[in-house]
Design a protein around this motif. Structure first.
Motif, PDB file in Angstrom:
ATOM      1  N   LEU A  34       3.416  20.400  -1.899  1.00  0.00           N
ATOM      2  CA  LEU A  34       3.151  19.998  -0.514  1.00  0.00           C
ATOM      3  C   LEU A  34       2.350  18.699  -0.450  1.00  0.00           C
ATOM      4  O   LEU A  34       2.634  17.828   0.377  1.00  0.00           O
ATOM      5  CB  LEU A  34       2.420  21.120   0.220  1.00  0.00           C
ATOM      6  N   ALA A  35       1.368  18.546  -1.328  1.00  0.00           N
ATOM      7  CA  ALA A  35       0.569  17.313  -1.334  1.00  0.00           C
ATOM      8  C   ALA A  35       1.425  16.111  -1.739  1.00  0.00           C
ATOM      9  O   ALA A  35       1.329  15.038  -1.137  1.00  0.00           O
ATOM     10  CB  ALA A  35      -0.617  17.461  -2.283  1.00  0.00           C
ATOM     11  N   GLY A  36       2.268  16.281  -2.758  1.00  0.00           N
ATOM     12  CA  GLY A  36       3.141  15.181  -3.192  1.00  0.00           C
ATOM     13  C   GLY A  36       4.130  14.777  -2.121  1.00  0.00           C
ATOM     14  O   GLY A  36       4.345  13.585  -1.873  1.00  0.00           O
ATOM     15  N   PRO A  77       0.810  -1.220   0.000  1.00  0.00           N
ATOM     16  CA  PRO A  77       0.000   0.000   0.000  1.00  0.00           C
ATOM     17  C   PRO A  77       0.842   1.268   0.000  1.00  0.00           C
ATOM     18  O   PRO A  77       0.515   2.243  -0.671  1.00  0.00           O
ATOM     19  CB  PRO A  77      -0.830  -0.105   1.279  1.00  0.00           C
ATOM     20  N   ALA A  78       1.941   1.251   0.739  1.00  0.00           N
ATOM     21  CA  ALA A  78       2.814   2.426   0.768  1.00  0.00           C
ATOM     22  C   ALA A  78       3.466   2.663  -0.584  1.00  0.00           C
ATOM     23  O   ALA A  78       3.641   3.813  -1.002  1.00  0.00           O
ATOM     24  CB  ALA A  78       3.881   2.257   1.843  1.00  0.00           C
ATOM     25  N   LEU A  79       3.809   1.601  -1.279  1.00  0.00           N
ATOM     26  CA  LEU A  79       4.374   1.739  -2.615  1.00  0.00           C
ATOM     27  C   LEU A  79       3.363   2.375  -3.561  1.00  0.00           C
ATOM     28  O   LEU A  79       3.691   3.299  -4.309  1.00  0.00           O
ATOM     29  CB  LEU A  79       4.823   0.379  -3.151  1.00  0.00           C
ATOM     30  N   TYR A  80       2.119   1.915  -3.501  1.00  0.00           N
ATOM     31  CA  TYR A  80       1.078   2.476  -4.367  1.00  0.00           C
ATOM     32  C   TYR A  80       0.853   3.960  -4.070  1.00  0.00           C
ATOM     33  O   TYR A  80       0.721   4.775  -4.971  1.00  0.00           O
ATOM     34  CB  TYR A  80      -0.230   1.707  -4.185  1.00  0.00           C
ATOM     35  N   VAL A  81       0.797   4.310  -2.788  1.00  0.00           N
ATOM     36  CA  VAL A  81       0.575   5.704  -2.407  1.00  0.00           C
ATOM     37  C   VAL A  81       1.773   6.571  -2.791  1.00  0.00           C
ATOM     38  O   VAL A  81       1.608   7.707  -3.243  1.00  0.00           O
ATOM     39  CB  VAL A  81       0.261   5.816  -0.903  1.00  0.00           C
ATOM     40  N   SER A  82       2.980   6.037  -2.657  1.00  0.00           N
ATOM     41  CA  SER A  82       4.152   6.832  -3.038  1.00  0.00           C
ATOM     42  C   SER A  82       4.230   7.036  -4.548  1.00  0.00           C
ATOM     43  O   SER A  82       4.730   8.071  -5.004  1.00  0.00           O
ATOM     44  CB  SER A  82       5.439   6.202  -2.497  1.00  0.00           C
ATOM     45  N   VAL A  83       3.735   6.098  -5.329  1.00  0.00           N
ATOM     46  CA  VAL A  83       3.673   6.303  -6.786  1.00  0.00           C
ATOM     47  C   VAL A  83       2.709   7.438  -7.106  1.00  0.00           C
ATOM     48  O   VAL A  83       2.996   8.296  -7.949  1.00  0.00           O
ATOM     49  CB  VAL A  83       3.273   4.999  -7.510  1.00  0.00           C
ATOM     50  N   LEU A  86       6.225  11.172   1.862  1.00  0.00           N
ATOM     51  CA  LEU A  86       6.790  11.062   3.212  1.00  0.00           C
ATOM     52  C   LEU A  86       5.866  10.283   4.146  1.00  0.00           C
ATOM     53  O   LEU A  86       6.333   9.542   5.016  1.00  0.00           O
ATOM     54  CB  LEU A  86       7.079  12.450   3.775  1.00  0.00           C
ATOM     55  N   GLY A  87       4.548  10.422   3.968  1.00  0.00           N
ATOM     56  CA  GLY A  87       3.608   9.636   4.767  1.00  0.00           C
ATOM     57  C   GLY A  87       3.724   8.155   4.478  1.00  0.00           C
ATOM     58  O   GLY A  87       3.642   7.323   5.384  1.00  0.00           O
TER      59      GLY A  87
END
Length: 141
Positions: free
Chosen positions: A93-95, A61-67, A100-101
């Motif tokens: 800022l959103a990216g 999930p973190a990989l998908y969100v970071s993409v 980072l999240g």
């Protein structure tokens, strides 16, 4: 009065703010879709009422969100080239928040913050005997 080439490329303030808000809403929708898709791909059962606590890796999930965050940062570069200053800042800022999240979520998941699940021989105090009968029904006796 002539306009400089830089000010001619710059978007109007209303268009800039409108674009920033629309893209921010699209970013939020894309991040939620990426998170849900990543959790589904990692094996999380969303609506299974019989499922107990699940150990699902946070990496996918973190990989998908970071993409999605990377695409948001690319859109910030496009907004900068188009002269949309507010959109550039909002998208940047959103990216960064998405990337980072996601990194913080993965690193928190790998620290093993929770207690390990109890083993098969584990019993809760006061629940050692199954029916309250004699000692032959109690675990470990």
């Amino acid at each position: 009065m002539t306009r400089s080439p830089e000010s001619a490329r710059r978007a109007g303030p209303f268009a800039d703010v409108t674009l920033a808000v629309v893209l921010l809403v699209l970013d939020a929708v894309a991040a939620v879709v990426a998170l849900v898709s990543g959790l589904d791909a990692a094996g999380y059962a969303f609506f299974d009422t019989g499922a107990g606590p699940q150990n699902v890796s946070a990496v996918r999930p973190a990989l998908y969100v970071s993409v999605v965050g990377a695409f948001v940062l690319v859109s910030a570069v496009g907004a900068r080239r188009g002269g949309a200053v507010v959109t550039t800042w909002v998208q940047t800022l959103a990216g960064l928040a998405l990337v980072l999240g996601a990194v913080a979520g993965v690193s928190a998941g790998h620290q093993g913050g929770g207690a390990p699940p109890p083993g098969p021989g584990h019993s809760v105090p006061g629940a050692r005997c199954r029916s309250g009968g004699d000692n032959s029904e109690c675990l470990g006796s």
